[in-house]
Write an enzyme that holds these catalytic residues in place. Structure first.
Site, short mmCIF file in Angstrom:
data_model
loop_
_atom_site.label_atom_id
_atom_site.label_comp_id
_atom_site.label_asym_id
_atom_site.label_seq_id
_atom_site.Cartn_x
_atom_site.Cartn_y
_atom_site.Cartn_z
N SER A 272 -7.34 -6.87 9.91
CA SER A 272 -8.76 -7.26 10.04
C SER A 272 -9.19 -8.18 8.92
CB SER A 272 -9.64 -6.00 10.05
OG SER A 272 -9.45 -5.27 8.86
N GLU B 76 -7.98 -10.29 17.93
CA GLU B 76 -9.32 -10.89 17.98
C GLU B 76 -9.55 -11.59 16.64
OE1 GLU B 76 -11.49 -7.28 18.49
OE2 GLU B 76 -11.12 -6.66 16.41
N ASN C 171 -3.60 -12.37 15.78
CA ASN C 171 -4.37 -11.12 15.83
C ASN C 171 -5.00 -10.96 17.20
OD1 ASN C 171 -5.07 -8.92 14.00
ND2 ASN C 171 -7.20 -9.51 14.31
N CYS D 109 10.11 16.86 -12.82
CA CYS D 109 9.43 17.56 -13.94
C CYS D 109 8.86 18.91 -13.54
CB CYS D 109 8.33 16.67 -14.52
SG CYS D 109 6.85 16.56 -13.50
N HIS E 143 0.82 -1.21 0.00
CA HIS E 143 0.00 0.00 0.00
C HIS E 143 0.86 1.27 0.00
CE1 HIS E 143 -3.73 -2.31 1.76
NE2 HIS E 143 -3.46 -2.63 0.52
N1 APR Z 1 -1.90 -6.88 18.32
C1 APR Z 1 -2.44 -7.63 17.33
N2 APR Z 1 -3.51 -7.23 16.61
C2 APR Z 1 -4.06 -6.04 16.92
C3 APR Z 1 -3.54 -5.20 17.93
C4 APR Z 1 -2.41 -5.67 18.66
N3 APR Z 1 -1.85 -4.95 19.65
N4 APR Z 1 -4.31 -4.07 17.99
C5 APR Z 1 -5.25 -4.20 17.05
N5 APR Z 1 -5.11 -5.38 16.39
C6 APR Z 1 -5.92 -5.93 15.29
C7 APR Z 1 -7.37 -5.54 15.33
O1 APR Z 1 -8.11 -6.45 16.13
C8 APR Z 1 -7.78 -5.60 13.85
O2 APR Z 1 -8.26 -6.90 13.50
O3 APR Z 1 -5.41 -5.38 14.09
C9 APR Z 1 -6.45 -5.34 13.12
C10 APR Z 1 -6.39 -3.99 12.42
O4 APR Z 1 -7.32 -3.96 11.39
P1 APR Z 1 -7.55 -2.65 10.49
O5 APR Z 1 -7.69 -1.45 11.34
O6 APR Z 1 -8.66 -2.95 9.55
O7 APR Z 1 -6.15 -2.50 9.70
P2 APR Z 1 -5.64 -3.29 8.43
O8 APR Z 1 -6.16 -4.68 8.41
O9 APR Z 1 -4.18 -3.09 8.35
O10 APR Z 1 -6.33 -2.47 7.25
C11 APR Z 1 -6.07 -2.85 5.91
O11 APR Z 1 -7.23 -0.96 5.08
O12 APR Z 1 -7.78 1.26 5.31
C12 APR Z 1 -6.98 0.37 4.64
O13 APR Z 1 -5.03 0.83 3.49
C13 APR Z 1 -5.52 0.65 4.80
O14 APR Z 1 -3.70 -0.92 4.87
C14 APR Z 1 -4.97 -0.61 5.40
C15 APR Z 1 -6.00 -1.65 5.03
#
Ligand code: APR
Length: 231
Positions: free
Chosen positions: A173, A199, A197, A135, A105
Site C-alpha cells: 500500500s 489498485e 499492485n 541465556c 520487517h
Molecule cells: N495482487 C497485488 N496486490 C494486491 C493483491 C493481489 N492479489 N491483493 C491485495 N493487494 C494490494 C492491496 O491493494 C494493497 O495496496 O496489496 C497492498 C497491501 O497493502 P497492506 O495491507 O498495507 O500491506 P503492506 O503494504 O505490506 O504493509 C506494510 O505494514 O502493518 C505493517 O509491518 C506490516 O509489513 C507490513 C507493512
C-alpha cells in the site's frame, strides 16, 4: 541491469495470507498497538504470542503463488543483480526458491531473545515463559519488527537502491515508512520505477510506470518481459 524489488502483503494475498489494510485486512480485526508494538508486547505478551502463533501457522500451510515463483526465476536467470527486499514476515519467497531475501520487517519463523539478542528457528507455538536457548531468560519474542522499531538491513537496502537501474514495488500500500520512501531514493539515483499492485497505492504518483491487477498475473508477465529483453 541492477533491479531492486520491494514486496508487501499483496504478493502473498493469493496464497491465502491476509493483507493489513484492505477491507478485511488484519488491521481491521486487531489493533496494531496491541499486537505490533513493543508497548503492546510489554502489556500482554500472551496476546502477542497468540497473534504471531496464528500467523506462523497460516504461513506453514500456505503455498507460494505464481508471483513468488516468477521472482525466484528472475533472480536465477537475470544476468544482472536482482535484490529482493520484502516487508513480509512469511517465508514464501524462500519456499519459491529465492535466495538472499532482505526481510526488513523480520521473519515469523524466527525467534529473538530480548535479553541477549540471540536468534533461532521459532517453534510452532511460542509462549511468554519460553526460555532463550542461549541465556535461558524468559524474554523471547517473534523476530519481527514492530511499529516504533528500526527495520533491518536499511544500510544494505539504501546501498542497493542507490545503485539500482530499476525499482519495482509489488503488492504494497506504500503507506509504511521507510519502505514507502524507497521509490524516491531509487528515482533520485536515476532508476526507472514500476508499481505492480491491485489498485493505486498511497505512493503511486512517485512511479514512472504503474500496472494494476493481481500479482499472480502481473508479476510473471513482467518477469517474462525482463528476461526476454535481457537475451
Ligand atoms: N495482487 C497485488 N496486490 C494486491 C493483491 C493481489 N492479489 N491483493 C491485495 N493487494 C494490494 C492491496 O491493494 C494493497 O495496496 O496489496 C497492498 C497491501 O497493502 P497492506 O495491507 O498495507 O500491506 P503492506 O503494504 O505490506 O504493509 C506494510 O505494514 O502493518 C505493517 O509491518 C506490516 O509489513 C507490513 C507493512
Amino acid at each position: 541491469m541492477n533491479i531492486v524489488i520491494l514486496t508487501g502483503a499483496g504478493i502473498s494475498a493469493e496464497s491465502g495470507l491476509g493483507t493489513f489494510r484492505d477491507i478485511d485486512g488484519l488491521w481491521t480485526k486487531y489493533d496494531l498497538n496491541d499486537v505490533a508494538t513493543p508497548e503492546g508486547f510489554a502489556r500482554n505478551p500472551d496476546l502477542v504470542h497468540q497473534f504471531y502463533n496464528a500467523r506462523r501457522m497460516n504461513c506453514r500451510t500456505a503455498l507460494p503463488n505464481d508471483a513468488h515463483t516468477a521472482l525466484a526465476r528472475l533472480q536465477r536467470d537475470c544476468p544482472g543483480e536482482v535484490d529482493l527486499v520484502t516487508q513480509n514476515i512469511d517465508d514464501l519467497h524462500e519456499r519459491a526458491g529465492s535466495r538472499s531475501v532482505w526481510h526488513m520487517h523480520g521473519e515469523v519463523t524466527r525467534a529473538l531473545c530480548d535479553a541477549c539478542g540471540h536468534r533461532w528457528d521459532a517453534p510452532e507455538r511460542m509462549e511468554p515463559s519460553d526460555p532463550c536457548p542461549a541465556c535461558e531468560a524468559a524474554a523471547t519474542r517473534p523476530d519481527v519488527v514492530w511499529f516504533g522499531e528500526i527495520p533491518y538491513f536499511l544500510d544494505e537496502i539504501q546501498d542497493r537502491l542507490e545503485r539500482s537501474d530499476l525499482f519495482v514495488s509489488i503488492g504494497t500500500s506504500g503507506s509504511v515508512y521507510p519502505a514507502a520512501g524507497f521509490v524516491a531514493i531509487a528515482a533520485g539515483a536515476g532508476a526507472q520505477t514500476l508499481e505492480l499492485n491491485l489498485e493505486p497505492s498511497d505512493s503511486s504518483s512517485a512511479f514512472t510506470e504503474i500496472r494494476h491487477g493481481k500479482a499472480s498475473e502481473l508479476v510473471p508477465a513482467w518477469v517474462n518481459e525482463v528476461l526476454a529483453s535481457a537475451k
